[in-house]
Design an enzyme around this catalytic site. Structure first.
Site, mmCIF file in Angstrom:
data_model
loop_
_atom_site.group_PDB
_atom_site.id
_atom_site.type_symbol
_atom_site.label_atom_id
_atom_site.label_comp_id
_atom_site.label_asym_id
_atom_site.label_seq_id
_atom_site.Cartn_x
_atom_site.Cartn_y
_atom_site.Cartn_z
ATOM 1 N N GLU A 1 2.718 2.205 3.489
ATOM 2 C CA GLU A 1 1.838 2.341 4.655
ATOM 3 C C GLU A 1 1.384 1.004 5.211
ATOM 4 O OE1 GLU A 1 -1.465 5.594 5.303
ATOM 5 O OE2 GLU A 1 -1.492 4.782 3.282
ATOM 6 N N ARG B 1 -8.029 11.153 -6.611
ATOM 7 C CA ARG B 1 -9.013 10.316 -5.929
ATOM 8 C C ARG B 1 -10.388 10.968 -5.961
ATOM 9 N NH1 ARG B 1 -11.965 9.820 -1.680
ATOM 10 N NH2 ARG B 1 -12.004 7.941 -0.410
ATOM 11 N N ARG C 1 -16.858 1.187 -1.138
ATOM 12 C CA ARG C 1 -15.897 0.752 -0.130
ATOM 13 C C ARG C 1 -16.154 -0.742 0.017
ATOM 14 N NH1 ARG C 1 -12.815 3.485 2.782
ATOM 15 N NH2 ARG C 1 -13.903 5.439 2.416
ATOM 16 N N LYS D 1 0.872 -1.175 0.000
ATOM 17 C CA LYS D 1 0.000 0.000 0.000
ATOM 18 C C LYS D 1 0.911 1.227 0.000
ATOM 19 C CE LYS D 1 -3.856 2.126 2.406
ATOM 20 N NZ LYS D 1 -3.359 3.462 2.072
ATOM 21 N N LYS E 1 -7.612 -3.014 3.667
ATOM 22 C CA LYS E 1 -6.328 -2.349 3.905
ATOM 23 C C LYS E 1 -5.816 -2.711 5.289
ATOM 24 C CE LYS E 1 -8.819 2.043 4.596
ATOM 25 N NZ LYS E 1 -9.028 3.397 4.161
ATOM 26 N N GLU F 1 -0.882 4.808 -7.956
ATOM 27 C CA GLU F 1 -0.510 5.705 -6.870
ATOM 28 C C GLU F 1 0.757 6.438 -7.327
ATOM 29 O OE1 GLU F 1 -2.431 5.959 -4.186
ATOM 30 O OE2 GLU F 1 -1.213 6.652 -2.521
ATOM 31 N N ARG G 1 -3.426 9.074 -5.036
ATOM 32 C CA ARG G 1 -4.039 8.245 -6.064
ATOM 33 C C ARG G 1 -4.054 8.992 -7.388
ATOM 34 N NH1 ARG G 1 -8.732 4.131 -4.593
ATOM 35 N NH2 ARG G 1 -8.768 2.890 -6.480
ATOM 36 N N LYS H 1 -6.472 -8.104 -1.749
ATOM 37 C CA LYS H 1 -7.563 -8.040 -2.725
ATOM 38 C C LYS H 1 -7.948 -9.421 -3.245
ATOM 39 C CE LYS H 1 -5.772 -3.623 -4.401
ATOM 40 N NZ LYS H 1 -5.213 -2.877 -5.539
HETATM 41 P P1 ATP Z 1 -10.332 5.851 1.773
HETATM 42 O O1 ATP Z 1 -10.087 6.317 0.398
HETATM 43 O O2 ATP Z 1 -10.407 4.375 1.886
HETATM 44 O O3 ATP Z 1 -11.303 6.636 2.546
HETATM 45 P P2 ATP Z 1 -7.987 7.111 2.186
HETATM 46 O O4 ATP Z 1 -8.205 7.945 0.975
HETATM 47 O O5 ATP Z 1 -7.740 7.788 3.463
HETATM 48 O O6 ATP Z 1 -9.085 6.125 2.511
HETATM 49 P P3 ATP Z 1 -6.241 5.001 2.515
HETATM 50 O O7 ATP Z 1 -6.940 4.600 3.729
HETATM 51 O O8 ATP Z 1 -4.838 5.400 2.682
HETATM 52 O O9 ATP Z 1 -6.871 6.158 1.739
HETATM 53 O O10 ATP Z 1 -6.369 3.760 1.489
HETATM 54 C C1 ATP Z 1 -6.740 3.735 0.186
HETATM 55 C C2 ATP Z 1 -5.732 4.425 -0.755
HETATM 56 O O11 ATP Z 1 -4.495 3.735 -0.790
HETATM 57 C C3 ATP Z 1 -6.174 4.390 -2.199
HETATM 58 O O12 ATP Z 1 -7.099 5.392 -2.460
HETATM 59 C C4 ATP Z 1 -4.867 4.578 -2.956
HETATM 60 O O13 ATP Z 1 -4.641 5.954 -3.139
HETATM 61 C C5 ATP Z 1 -3.811 4.051 -2.017
HETATM 62 N N1 ATP Z 1 -3.109 2.843 -2.488
HETATM 63 C C6 ATP Z 1 -1.773 2.656 -2.343
HETATM 64 N N2 ATP Z 1 -1.403 1.470 -2.817
HETATM 65 C C7 ATP Z 1 -2.505 0.851 -3.290
HETATM 66 C C8 ATP Z 1 -2.758 -0.410 -3.896
HETATM 67 N N3 ATP Z 1 -1.807 -1.304 -4.094
HETATM 68 N N4 ATP Z 1 -4.045 -0.686 -4.228
HETATM 69 C C9 ATP Z 1 -5.034 0.208 -4.041
HETATM 70 N N5 ATP Z 1 -4.856 1.410 -3.462
HETATM 71 C C10 ATP Z 1 -3.599 1.743 -3.083
#
Ligand code: ATP
Length: 644
Positions: free
Chosen positions: A448, A318, A467, A297, A473, A349, A302, A453
């Site tokens: 992180e 995003r 979601r 992650k 995650k 990302e 995004r 998946k």
């Molecule tokens: P959310 O979008 O779930 O509310 P958030 O925007 O705070 O939460 P995170 O909780 O950090 O984001 O987790 C999702 C984000 O992680 C994704 O929107 C993407 O930007 C990022 N990401 C990083 N690596 C990956 C990956 N391998 N697959 C999917 N997303 C990833």
């Protein structure tokens, strides 16, 4: 609802026909919606409205389709698709000036009334109603209002303030009754009738069913209504553009949406989101018997990369914001990792990259990059794109294919270029220990944590805007705190004392309730800020100060009332030790405890989330879910402690 529709919508009167729809007719609908708190009632009122629109105007004409699309936009209070970046949200001071000039009252009186009533819309309506008029102006139509709102939003430059005031005045002098109230609220950027965008879409879908199927049994109608709701939600998450969705829905019915509304490069898909988890064993329980893959992650931003059929390229955030200007470096390098003729939508990302050390840098480094007017020669922070999904390739949407298939296509259509473009690091693992060591490895590599998946079958399709439990995650600090951070809206601040004199000493934060369209207070926060951060927050928040709390802020007046209020604008990522039931804070009130809300204990500021709009802040339903999850874990812990 089917029952209600059958009994009440037999013969609805059409609207008095003009070449457009009167704005008053729409405002009356807003008034009725505002008067009820029941979601289904709101939906029924809006369905009735759209059904009357469809009955009044012949739907095969372009003007009529334009009327429906305009009504849709006015209901959700936008003037263009999200990704166009055209925003309403005119400053309070401009609007107060316009109300004063249009009604002949002094600015001081308008300001005093707003401070008392808390709603400029109501003040505008009352000021208009006490104003004597010599002649009756021509009634406003929705097309005129919408066109003028758009013109106002597009104005920029030196004299734009006075030009905006003039346009607002032009509309205001033609307003009757409740029109001034809703016009002002639209201009402020929030209609505040408790109407979620989903309901607006579903209402149109229901109306499209009702106009086609007049004599169905309750059961058959119910089935069609459900199918129509699902179809329009799916269509919108894949193609979030009213102009593209409403006409085929009206002309051909909901079952034609799948054929007409496909993911299209150049229009950002609403991204799929992941569910937080608190432990690897939780992941294994969820995916028992299912093939899954673990990916790094990455901690960046995004980025949805699009190449259109005509070869042009775009990058979306995003939040569906166009970031093409922010990343000229990525844009220039796209041809190095794909063939020229390929059209695609890649989910990625963008991550800061240390060229010398050849390693990922933390998010804080990425956040120092400029967002606007970026020139390639000035870029100091290099970025690598980590691709994790392929949604579209050469004219074909891949959303309904399995993740294994999508990924195989991604691997063969693109090639890795070090320091430029890489596939997300992934492994198929099944044992707790293996996953734990992959998680540890991801942290060492400045990520992180992991994304886990589903890989095969129907459960692994790409689910735009959801979601989904098919994406989990696992963050590195999942064992501490509440499993995930929260993204909260800053709605107020407390004056700083001592060392913090001259800046704010603390803030009031809120989560968002999309069903009731309100911000619910969740905690005060005062820790985690450097002196420099406090100073820049003070400047960032200055333009968002408002004279009174918004009526859609839920907070405890006695114990949490801040010294300064802000309109919802900044979203902050916050971590906390845990969640507790609170008689003071209003987050998720009524969801876990019938009369109390939920608050955060020991909240800590992590970072500004400028890729999220206030309405994308953590939803109150998620807050309730975090609380319930925490309660289950606490129970388990105390049980095992008892067993010991
Ligand atoms: P959310 O979008 O779930 O509310 P958030 O925007 O705070 O939460 P995170 O909780 O950090 O984001 O987790 C999702 C984000 O992680 C994704 O929107 C993407 O930007 C990022 N990401 C990083 N690596 C990956 C990956 N391998 N697959 C999917 N997303 C990833």
């Amino acid at each position: 609802l089917a029952d209600f529709y059958i009994s009440n919508f037999k013969k609805l009167p059409p609207f008095s026909e003009t070449d457009s729809l009167f704005y008053k007719d729409l405002c009356d609908v807003f008034t009725s919606i505002e008067a009820t708190t029941k979601r289904l009632e709101k939906l029924a009122i809006l369905t009735e409205f759209f059904l009357r629109v469809l009955t009044t105007f012949p739907m095969d004409s372009e003007t009529s389709q334009h009327i429906v699309v305009t009504a849709l936009y006015l209901c959700i209070n936008r003037i263009a698709p999200d990704y166009d970046g055209i925003e309403l949200g005119i400053g309070e001071s401009v609007l107060m000036k316009a109300v004063a000039e249009a009604t002949g009252r002094t600015l001081a009186k308008i300001k005093a009334d707003v401070a008392k009533v808390g709603d400029l819309g109501t003040v505008a309506q009352e000021s208009r109603s006490t104003q004597g008029t010599l002649f009756k102006p021509k009634p406003l139509t929705i097309l005129i209002v919408f066109k003028t709102l758009k013109e106002i939003a597009m104005m920029s430059g030196n004299s734009s303030m006075q030009r905006k005031v003039d346009k607002v005045k032009f509309l205001l002098v033609s307003c009757r009754d409740n029109e001034a109230k809703f016009l002002m609220r639209s201009l402020e950027g929030k209609l505040r009738i408790g109407l979620a965008e989903r309901s607006v879409l579903v209402a149109l879908a229901h109306a499209s069913v009702l106009i086609r199927h007049k004599n169905l049994s309750k059961e058959s109608l119910e089935e069609k209504l459900n199918q129509a709701s699902e179809s329009i939600k799916t269509a919108f998450s894949e193609l979030p553009n009213y102009e593209r969705i409403a006409p085929p829905l009206i002309l051909h019915g909901y079952d034609a949406l799948e054929h007409h509304c496909k993911l299209t490069p150049g229009i950002p898909v609403k991204p799929m989101l992941a569910h937080p988890t608190k432990s690897i064993s939780e992941v294994l329980t969820r995916f028992d018997g299912i093939t899954f893959t673990c990916e790094y992650k990455y901690d960046g931003e995004r980025a949805q990369l699009h190449r259109l059929e005509d070869g042009s390229m775009r990058i979306y955030s995003r939040n569906s914001e166009d970031m093409t200007q922010k990343y000229p470096d990525i844009m220039g390098r796209i041809p190095s990792f794909t063939s020229e003729s390929t059209s695609f939508v890649l989910d990625c990302e963008a991550v800061a990259w240390d060229k010398e050390e050849r390693k990922i840098m933390p998010f804080q480094v990425l956040s120092t990059r400029k967002r606007k007017d970026v020139k390639e020669e000035d870029i100091k922070v290099q970025v690598v794109v980590f691709a994790f999904d392929l949604l579209y390739l050469n004219g074909q949407s891949l959303l309904r294919e399995s993740f294994a298939e999508r990924r195989a296509k991604m691997f063969s259509a693109f090639k890795e270029v070090e320091g430029v473009f890489t596939f997300a690091k992934s492994m198929v693992l099944t044992q707790v220990e293996e996953i734990q060591s992959f998680l540890d490895e991801s942290i060492v590599d400045n990520c992180e944590g992991l994304m886990v998946k589903t890989l095969d079958g129907a459960e692994s399709t790409y689910e735009p805007s959801k979601r989904s439990r098919n994406w989990l995650k696992v963050k590195k600090d999942y064992l501490a705190g509440i499993g995930d951070s929260l993204d909260l809206v800053v709605i107020g601040a407390y004056a700083g004392r001592g060392k913090r004199t001259g800046v704010y000493g603390g803030y009031l934060l809120a989560c968002y309730d999309p069903d009731n369209d309100e911000y619910q207070s969740i905690c005060k926060i005062g820790t985690g800020f450097s002196e420099q951060a406090l100073e820049s927050q003070y400047e960032q928040l200055k333009p968002h100060i408002i004279s009174a709390p918004k009526p859609y802020y839920k907070y405890d007046h006695d114990s949490t009332k801040p010294d300064v209020w802000f309109e919802p604008s900044l979203v902050w990522e916050v971590k906390a030790a845990d969640l507790s039931i609170s008689p003071i804070y209003k987050a998720a009130y009524g969801r876990v405890d019938p009369s109390k809300g939920i608050s955060l204990r020991f909240p800590r500021f992590i970072r500004l989330r400028d890729d999220k709009s206030p309405e994308q802040a953590t939803a109150c339903s998620q807050v309730a879910e975090f609380y319930n999850q925490q309660a289950v874990i606490n129970q388990q812990t105390s049980k095992s402690a008892g067993a010991c």
